[in-house]
Design a protein around this motif. Structure first.
Motif, PDB file in Angstrom:
ATOM      1  N   PRO A 109       0.819  -1.215   0.000  1.00 45.35           N
ATOM      2  CA  PRO A 109       0.000   0.000   0.000  1.00 45.35           C
ATOM      3  C   PRO A 109       0.853   1.265   0.000  1.00 45.35           C
ATOM      4  CG  PRO A 109      -0.366  -1.303   2.010  1.00 45.35           C
ATOM      5  CD  PRO A 109       0.606  -2.050   1.178  1.00 45.35           C
ATOM      6  N   PHE A 110       0.275   2.326  -0.525  1.00 44.73           N
ATOM      7  CA  PHE A 110       0.949   3.624  -0.490  1.00 44.73           C
ATOM      8  C   PHE A 110       0.717   4.272   0.880  1.00 44.73           C
ATOM      9  CE2 PHE A 110       0.245   2.859  -5.003  1.00 44.73           C
ATOM     10  CZ  PHE A 110       1.516   3.107  -5.503  1.00 44.73           C
ATOM     11  N   ASP A 111       1.717   5.012   1.334  1.00 44.03           N
ATOM     12  CA  ASP A 111       1.627   5.713   2.621  1.00 44.03           C
ATOM     13  C   ASP A 111       1.062   7.114   2.450  1.00 44.03           C
ATOM     14  OD1 ASP A 111       3.097   3.550   3.959  1.00 44.03           O
ATOM     15  OD2 ASP A 111       4.780   4.278   2.743  1.00 44.03           O
ATOM     16  N   LEU A 112       1.229   7.660   1.257  1.00 44.37           N
ATOM     17  CA  LEU A 112       0.734   9.018   0.982  1.00 44.37           C
ATOM     18  C   LEU A 112       0.308   9.089  -0.479  1.00 44.37           C
ATOM     19  CD1 LEU A 112       2.313  12.323   2.197  1.00 44.37           C
ATOM     20  CD2 LEU A 112       1.558  12.142  -0.131  1.00 44.37           C
ATOM     21  N   VAL A 113      -0.821   9.713  -0.734  1.00 46.28           N
ATOM     22  CA  VAL A 113      -1.294   9.918  -2.112  1.00 46.28           C
ATOM     23  C   VAL A 113      -1.545  11.408  -2.292  1.00 46.28           C
ATOM     24  CG1 VAL A 113      -3.070   9.357  -3.818  1.00 46.28           C
ATOM     25  CG2 VAL A 113      -2.400   7.634  -2.119  1.00 46.28           C
ATOM     26  N   PHE A 114      -0.979  11.973  -3.342  1.00 49.74           N
ATOM     27  CA  PHE A 114      -1.199  13.384  -3.668  1.00 49.74           C
ATOM     28  C   PHE A 114      -1.951  13.464  -4.992  1.00 49.74           C
ATOM     29  CE2 PHE A 114       0.598  17.454  -5.572  1.00 49.74           C
ATOM     30  CZ  PHE A 114      -0.281  18.278  -4.872  1.00 49.74           C
ATOM     31  N   ILE A 115      -3.136  14.074  -4.971  1.00 46.98           N
ATOM     32  CA  ILE A 115      -4.013  14.122  -6.148  1.00 46.98           C
ATOM     33  C   ILE A 115      -4.053  15.549  -6.683  1.00 46.98           C
ATOM     34  CG2 ILE A 115      -6.374  13.742  -6.967  1.00 46.98           C
ATOM     35  CD1 ILE A 115      -6.665  11.640  -4.686  1.00 46.98           C
ATOM     36  N   ASP A 116      -3.610  15.712  -7.936  1.00 44.47           N
ATOM     37  CA  ASP A 116      -3.498  17.053  -8.516  1.00 44.47           C
ATOM     38  C   ASP A 116      -3.580  16.948 -10.039  1.00 44.47           C
ATOM     39  OD1 ASP A 116      -3.051  19.764  -8.822  1.00 44.47           O
ATOM     40  OD2 ASP A 116      -0.878  19.635  -8.541  1.00 44.47           O
ATOM     41  N   ALA A 117      -4.685  16.378 -10.532  1.00 42.69           N
ATOM     42  CA  ALA A 117      -4.827  16.207 -11.990  1.00 42.69           C
ATOM     43  C   ALA A 117      -6.128  16.878 -12.441  1.00 42.69           C
ATOM     44  CB  ALA A 117      -4.772  14.728 -12.350  1.00 42.69           C
ATOM     45  N   ASP A 118      -6.931  16.202 -13.249  1.00 37.67           N
ATOM     46  CA  ASP A 118      -8.212  16.763 -13.696  1.00 37.67           C
ATOM     47  C   ASP A 118      -9.205  16.691 -12.535  1.00 37.67           C
ATOM     48  OD1 ASP A 118      -7.829  13.982 -14.035  1.00 37.67           O
ATOM     49  OD2 ASP A 118      -9.619  13.841 -15.272  1.00 37.67           O
ATOM     50  N   LYS A 119      -9.710  17.856 -12.172  1.00 39.00           N
ATOM     51  CA  LYS A 119     -10.487  17.964 -10.923  1.00 39.00           C
ATOM     52  C   LYS A 119     -11.839  17.253 -11.012  1.00 39.00           C
ATOM     53  CE  LYS A 119      -6.981  20.397  -9.971  1.00 39.00           C
ATOM     54  NZ  LYS A 119      -5.852  19.740  -9.295  1.00 39.00           N
ATOM     55  N   SER A 120     -12.367  17.084 -12.240  1.00 39.58           N
ATOM     56  CA  SER A 120     -13.689  16.473 -12.356  1.00 39.58           C
ATOM     57  C   SER A 120     -13.678  15.013 -11.905  1.00 39.58           C
ATOM     58  CB  SER A 120     -14.193  16.587 -13.793  1.00 39.58           C
ATOM     59  OG  SER A 120     -13.211  16.081 -14.667  1.00 39.58           O
ATOM     60  N   ASN A 121     -12.504  14.376 -11.904  1.00 38.18           N
ATOM     61  CA  ASN A 121     -12.424  12.971 -11.481  1.00 38.18           C
ATOM     62  C   ASN A 121     -11.941  12.803 -10.044  1.00 38.18           C
ATOM     63  OD1 ASN A 121     -13.298  11.362 -13.698  1.00 38.18           O
ATOM     64  ND2 ASN A 121     -11.488  12.018 -14.826  1.00 38.18           N
ATOM     65  N   ASN A 122     -11.898  13.888  -9.284  1.00 34.99           N
ATOM     66  CA  ASN A 122     -11.305  13.805  -7.947  1.00 34.99           C
ATOM     67  C   ASN A 122     -11.972  12.771  -7.042  1.00 34.99           C
ATOM     68  OD1 ASN A 122      -9.091  15.433  -8.030  1.00 34.99           O
ATOM     69  ND2 ASN A 122     -10.137  17.277  -7.314  1.00 34.99           N
ATOM     70  N   ALA A 123     -13.299  12.684  -7.098  1.00 35.03           N
ATOM     71  CA  ALA A 123     -13.970  11.724  -6.205  1.00 35.03           C
ATOM     72  C   ALA A 123     -13.548  10.299  -6.547  1.00 35.03           C
ATOM     73  CB  ALA A 123     -15.486  11.880  -6.304  1.00 35.03           C
ATOM     74  N   THR A 124     -13.420  10.008  -7.829  1.00 34.36           N
ATOM     75  CA  THR A 124     -12.997   8.661  -8.233  1.00 34.36           C
ATOM     76  C   THR A 124     -11.536   8.425  -7.850  1.00 34.36           C
ATOM     77  OG1 THR A 124     -14.511   8.900 -10.083  1.00 34.36           O
ATOM     78  CG2 THR A 124     -13.013   7.039 -10.158  1.00 34.36           C
ATOM     79  N   TYR A 125     -10.702   9.449  -7.971  1.00 33.55           N
ATOM     80  CA  TYR A 125      -9.292   9.287  -7.575  1.00 33.55           C
ATOM     81  C   TYR A 125      -9.169   8.997  -6.075  1.00 33.55           C
ATOM     82  CZ  TYR A 125      -8.067  11.231 -12.155  1.00 33.55           C
ATOM     83  OH  TYR A 125      -7.945  11.443 -13.507  1.00 33.55           O
ATOM     84  N   VAL A 126     -10.023   9.665  -5.275  1.00 29.82           N
ATOM     85  CA  VAL A 126      -9.959   9.385  -3.837  1.00 29.82           C
ATOM     86  C   VAL A 126     -10.425   7.949  -3.564  1.00 29.82           C
ATOM     87  CG1 VAL A 126     -10.998   9.945  -1.595  1.00 29.82           C
ATOM     88  CG2 VAL A 126     -10.052  11.759  -3.021  1.00 29.82           C
ATOM     89  N   ALA A 127     -11.436   7.500  -4.293  1.00 29.31           N
ATOM     90  CA  ALA A 127     -11.885   6.112  -4.122  1.00 29.31           C
ATOM     91  C   ALA A 127     -10.737   5.149  -4.440  1.00 29.31           C
ATOM     92  CB  ALA A 127     -13.084   5.838  -5.022  1.00 29.31           C
ATOM     93  N   TRP A 128      -9.994   5.427  -5.504  1.00 33.24           N
ATOM     94  CA  TRP A 128      -8.825   4.590  -5.817  1.00 33.24           C
ATOM     95  C   TRP A 128      -7.768   4.699  -4.718  1.00 33.24           C
ATOM     96  CZ3 TRP A 128      -8.023   0.635  -8.749  1.00 33.24           C
ATOM     97  CH2 TRP A 128      -8.841   0.429  -9.868  1.00 33.24           C
ATOM     98  N   ALA A 129      -7.585   5.907  -4.204  1.00 32.58           N
ATOM     99  CA  ALA A 129      -6.570   6.102  -3.167  1.00 32.58           C
ATOM    100  C   ALA A 129      -6.908   5.264  -1.929  1.00 32.58           C
ATOM    101  CB  ALA A 129      -6.461   7.582  -2.810  1.00 32.58           C
ATOM    102  N   VAL A 130      -8.200   5.196  -1.592  1.00 34.72           N
ATOM    103  CA  VAL A 130      -8.601   4.387  -0.429  1.00 34.72           C
ATOM    104  C   VAL A 130      -8.253   2.915  -0.684  1.00 34.72           C
ATOM    105  CG1 VAL A 130     -10.561   3.602   0.964  1.00 34.72           C
ATOM    106  CG2 VAL A 130     -10.373   6.010   0.329  1.00 34.72           C
TER     107      VAL A 130
END
Ligand SMILES: C[S@@+](CC[C@H](N)C(=O)[O-])C[C@H]1O[C@@H](n2cnc3c(N)ncnc32)[C@H](O)[C@@H]1O
Length: 213
Positions: A112-133
């Motif tokens: 697992p990753f210890d830290l995830v930084f999300i800074d790409a296309d903002k419209s997909n942010n909720a899905t990126y957080v779901a992947w991060a979880v």
């Protein structure tokens, strides 16, 4: 902060290559670096590389043997980032994966990753957080950039896809029992914005991760 020749030369290379100057501000880069060190991150995932400015800050925080994987849709951005990282001596520490993050995220494996930084296309942010979880463990930290946008996030009827995406992000995180989160406002050389800052609290049952749309 004192001048940093490596970071400054990366920004110069980005400008020379015609990349937009939408990297994090230096004070935010330093905050990412400190956060990664505070949580003792050994594996970091970044979504949205651009020329690798935030990547450099995060990769520098890793201990020997640490790894950072960064996802970038634009091959030209990825190439500039690889050159910047190699010049900084971090080419072996960082893997730049080219492709839409919704396509490359499912290919990731390993601890697992210890830290995830999300800074790409903002419209997909909720899905990126779901992947991060999915890709982290209890105690991991997730940071999402640009969630305040000069306060425009308060506009509930905005038709700006970035604002709508960010508002959906807050709703998804509020409904996600595996996360504890807050938003912090940031002010730096690039103006007034902010981060969503979340800590993974459990891997127990939670809201289903939304699949790539
Ligand atoms: C704000 S910039 C990243 C800045 C970088 N984190 C920094 O602070 O130096 C956003 C980047 O995300 C990339 N991007 C946009 N949509 C993407 C997607 N669907 N998948 C992966 N990367 C994407 C863009 O090409 C751009 O390089």
């Amino acid at each position: 902060m004192p001048p940093d020749p490596v970071l400054e030369s990366a920004l110069r290379a980005n400008a020379a290559a015609g990349l937009p100057a939408i990297d994090v501000a230096p004070n935010q880069g330093k905050l990412l670096y400190l956060l990664a060190q505070m949580v003792g991150a050994r594996r970091i995932l970044e979504i949205g590389t651009l020329g690798g400015y935030s990547t450099l800050w995060l990769a520098r925080a890793l201990p020997s043997g640490g790894k950072l994987i960064t996802l970038e849709a634009d091959p030209r951005h990825a190439e500039v980032a690889r050159t910047n990282l190699a010049r900084a001596g971090l080419g072996d520490v960082v893997d730049v994966l080219v492709g839409r993050a919704l396509d490359t995220l499912p290919t990731l494996s390993g601890p697992p990753f210890d830290l995830v930084f999300i800074d790409a296309d903002k419209s997909n942010n909720a899905t990126y957080v779901a992947w991060a979880v999915r890709l982290t463990r209890p105690g991991s930290v997730i940071v999402v950039d640009n969630v305040i946008r000069q306060g425009r996030i308060l506009d509930a009827v905005s038709d700006d896809p970035n604002i709508r995406g960010t508002r959906s992000l807050f709703e998804a995180v509020a409904a996600e029992p595996r996360l504890e989160a807050t938003a912090i406002q940031t002010v730096g050389s690039k103006g007034h914005d902010g981060w969503l800052l979340a800590r993974v609290v459990s891997r127990g049952p939670g809201v289903d991760c939304s699949e790539p749309s």
